[in-house]
Design a protein around this motif. Sequence first.
Motif, PDB file in Angstrom:
ATOM      1  N   SER A 304       2.133 -46.771 -22.673  1.00 53.24           N
ATOM      2  CA  SER A 304       3.138 -45.823 -22.219  1.00 53.24           C
ATOM      3  C   SER A 304       3.421 -45.893 -20.849  1.00 53.24           C
ATOM      4  O   SER A 304       4.529 -45.497 -20.007  1.00 53.24           O
ATOM      5  CB  SER A 304       2.455 -44.549 -22.704  1.00 53.24           C
ATOM      6  N   GLU A 334      14.454 -46.162 -24.969  1.00 55.31           N
ATOM      7  CA  GLU A 334      13.656 -45.220 -25.502  1.00 55.31           C
ATOM      8  C   GLU A 334      13.360 -45.354 -26.844  1.00 55.31           C
ATOM      9  O   GLU A 334      12.392 -45.277 -27.191  1.00 55.31           O
ATOM     10  CB  GLU A 334      14.014 -43.716 -24.742  1.00 55.31           C
ATOM     11  N   LYS A 338      10.144 -46.277 -28.779  1.00 57.55           N
ATOM     12  CA  LYS A 338       9.537 -45.241 -29.668  1.00 57.55           C
ATOM     13  C   LYS A 338       9.233 -45.941 -31.088  1.00 57.55           C
ATOM     14  O   LYS A 338       8.371 -45.897 -31.668  1.00 57.55           O
ATOM     15  CB  LYS A 338      10.241 -44.004 -29.857  1.00 57.55           C
ATOM     16  N   THR A 343       4.276 -43.315 -30.705  1.00 57.52           N
ATOM     17  CA  THR A 343       4.639 -42.143 -30.138  1.00 57.52           C
ATOM     18  C   THR A 343       4.838 -42.550 -28.481  1.00 57.52           C
ATOM     19  O   THR A 343       3.876 -43.412 -28.138  1.00 57.52           O
ATOM     20  CB  THR A 343       3.329 -41.205 -30.114  1.00 57.52           C
ATOM     21  N   ASN A 344       5.380 -41.699 -28.167  1.00 60.11           N
ATOM     22  CA  ASN A 344       5.572 -41.994 -26.436  1.00 60.11           C
ATOM     23  C   ASN A 344       6.113 -40.580 -25.855  1.00 60.11           C
ATOM     24  O   ASN A 344       7.324 -40.560 -25.687  1.00 60.11           O
ATOM     25  CB  ASN A 344       6.736 -43.300 -26.344  1.00 60.11           C
TER      26      ASN A 344
END
Lengths: 344, 635
Positions: A304, A334, A338, A343-344
């Motif tokens: 992340s 983005e 993802k 999850t980010n």
Amino acid sequence: MKRPTYPFAAIVGQEDMKEALILNTINPLIGGVLIRGEKGTAKSTAVRALAGLLPDRRVVTGCPCGCDPERIGELCPSCQERLMQGELPSTVCAMKVVELPLSSTEDRVAGTLDIESAISTGKKRFEPGVLAKANGNILYVDEVNLLDDHIVDLLLDAAAMGVNYIEREGISYSHPSKFILVGTMNPEEGDLRPQLLDRFGLMVDVVSEKDEEMRTSIVQRRMEFEKNPEGFCKDYKEQNDEIRERILAARDILRGIEAGKDVVRAAVKISLHLGVDGHRADLTLIKAAEAYAALQGRKDVRPSDVTHVAKLVMPHRMRRNPFQDSSLDTGELEAWLKESFGTN
Amino acid sequence: MAEGILRDELRYPFPAFVGNDLARKAIMVALSSADIHSVLVCGARGTGKSVLARSMQSVSGGRVMVNLPVGCTEDQVFGGMDVEKTLGTGRKTMVRNVLQRADGNILFADNVNLMSEHIVHQVLNAAEDGAYSVEREGISDSFDTRFLFVATMDPEEGSLSDHLLDRFDICVFLSTIDDEALRTELAIRRLRFDRSPSEFVKEYAGRTADAEGSVTEARKRARFTRVPDGYCEAISEVCNQLSVSGHRGDISVMNAACALAALDGRDTANLDDLKVAAAICLEHRRNDSSPPPQERPPEPPPDEDDQEGSEDRDDDPPENDGSPSEDDREGDSEGDSEPPELPPPEDPEDLREQVFDVGDAFKVIDYMPKNEEKLEKGASGRRSSSKREDSSGRCIGYRIPRGKVTDVALCASIRAAAPYQVLRDHSELAIVLRKEDLREKVRERRQGNDILFLVDGSGSIGAQKRMVAVKGAILSMLRDAYQKRDRIGMAVFRVDRCEEILPLTKSTLKAYHVLQEIPTGGRTPLTQGLIKGHEILKDSAKGGFHPVMVILSDGRCNVSCTPGITPVDEMLATAGSLSRTGTRFIVIDTEAGRLRFGLALELCRALNGTYLRLEDLNAEYIERSVTMAMNDDRG
């Protein structure tokens, strides 16, 4: 008396720009920042203010190239000679912001024969230029896109090797020239050569603040500063010191950080997905991610972190030919991230 | 410490380099053969050109890499006077120059395409000859120097000229690695090297020593390695097939094949060696029209002509009843050479604006006429590198001044004075300069041209969809201009005036945006265009640039500024007076179809410019038509 510079902590907004500058002071190997934006967006103010945050470094006393006494393999010839004769005395001084003015001539940038010494004593001596002064410091070029081509060539050469080689006017010399390249430019006044563009580790686009409240506070602070610079700086000293402490702490943490394979793979995936030329993007993503993790006080780098710094590392590398706009579709990226990394 | 030698910290171990196997092999070949004198490593930015080139040092068998920096001056590279020694003795002593230091070693030039071609040329000569003769600064000397010249370049920043490229024995192209696993490995290794170079080097010490050992072995063996007789013809045939000109290619392939065999521990080269050798020695020498892999072949122009031909047939016949000059005399209200399907100018429909797409880009021929100043001084170099009279640009040398000295080359002047110091009166200075010692700098600058594209935006261009092709041509020339660092501007003439739509700039991106939006429609005020173009360019000569006006039009001017003069006559008269302004003109004739008036050619004659038809610009098209013509002959 020297007029104080506007404190970094007092700059309103422009978080990306501030972060990009700070990440570079944590890890100089990131490769500098290019700040693009219209005039009056605090570009130069921010770079000059950075000087107040810079950590101290150890240099060989009296060395014009600011050699690092601990890096024996990288000493300039005169420091090597001093080392052979005995010990290298060193002092501590703060990192500086060295400016490269647009009108600089080649000999002043690269360094050349010391004419005075040649005429008065008949001895050949090297007179160091801006690239020597910049060693270990920040080299700041305002309006870097307007820099003459042959000066850019010199910068590229030095930036590529971290060493400035001089073969001119009867002088053959080389000295370390490792600097954090910081450039500002207004894209309306012309492009930057892709080769130089690629040398900048990070890039940020700054736009003037649209928020009314923020605009007001920008103007107010600026006016306060103009009226009473010393007082203003005193007011922000605490905040400025705080940022400085964070940078120092992050530099300590960074020494023990090593990005794991998952992080490297994430960086490679992003580069492949965006189809950039070469491998510099991969490496910069990882180094910036490490610095970012360190800034957060973490020893573990996560994928992340890579995605967080992607917005600083990738935009200027997207362009595949001189006619395509370099723009990064952050929304698309983005969404894709993802999808690929959960999850980010 | 020896001067100018690459520092240890830059030596990424050769065996740790990931991917690009052919390039790595080529480097081994170059190191293993005493008969291979030069290697060029090409690649886009960030593909590891410099890393690979510099890593040679780790397996070179004791040779060091001497660095040739971009900003070097001629005297330092080829030999000039050593001031210190000359001062003491009064005898001219030569400085130990870069070529001498390179003797027995490797000479490394990063970004060789950014260097002065003049210097590169001489370095390549010295590499090939193994010797160099100095005739400079009153020094006449020659010395032997055997070195391997290694250079890198990013072709996007502009290439070397063909004759320089041909000089390189071996040329390899690096590409970005697309394989995820390989790329991850590359990143991991590089990060570890950056973190601790010495530990990383230690880790690879074993493999590095092995590679170095095989280089040393092969170097001994390569001298006795032979290429079997029959293969020589095969090499010639391959060279012919790839239309490699000259015989350097053949020789390089032979030498490389020998080195490959020697690296493999054999005394004779086999077919595989030849294949690899051909791949690394001939690719950059090919003269055939096959485009580089990333570029797709352009739309074949003949098709376009056919299409337009049929369109034109509808347009042209009505115009057929009079010569253009007759039409002109009828006055400017008459749309003399406009396709008659267009309504008369007064009709608002004529002002109907259209914006056409940008046609496909292609590789342009070297359309820029040679700079006369450059010819006069006999300078070499890419088109925009011109020797400068003022004090901007890179200093590449100096000369005995002509007239008043403004840009003093102080160091050169000191060298010129050095031998006479033993004879001169000294008070407190070690060197006394006299007027006759003074030298001035010769500078070279690469951004010499100001190119103004003067675009015909009239209805006649639009009606035949010629604008798509015109825009494609401009795009192609923009790309060329970018590589050569020209400043570009654009102006469009249409309806009743000429408008500057892009002030002179170096931003190709901006130019591209403007190009997309060029409107078409209306009459052809070419004379106004010429005048406006002249206004835009008139200051560039003062700034030291070379003004060039590229006019893209069919020349069918039909608007005059002064009543009573026909538009075409006025245009030609204006052109005649502009021809003496020092601006260079290139007229690109956009006229298409069966019936041609040839007005653009007349305009070009009046301007004393260079005439090209739109199709002539496309390098590949020309190559193709030449090939076709040759095949026809054979058939």
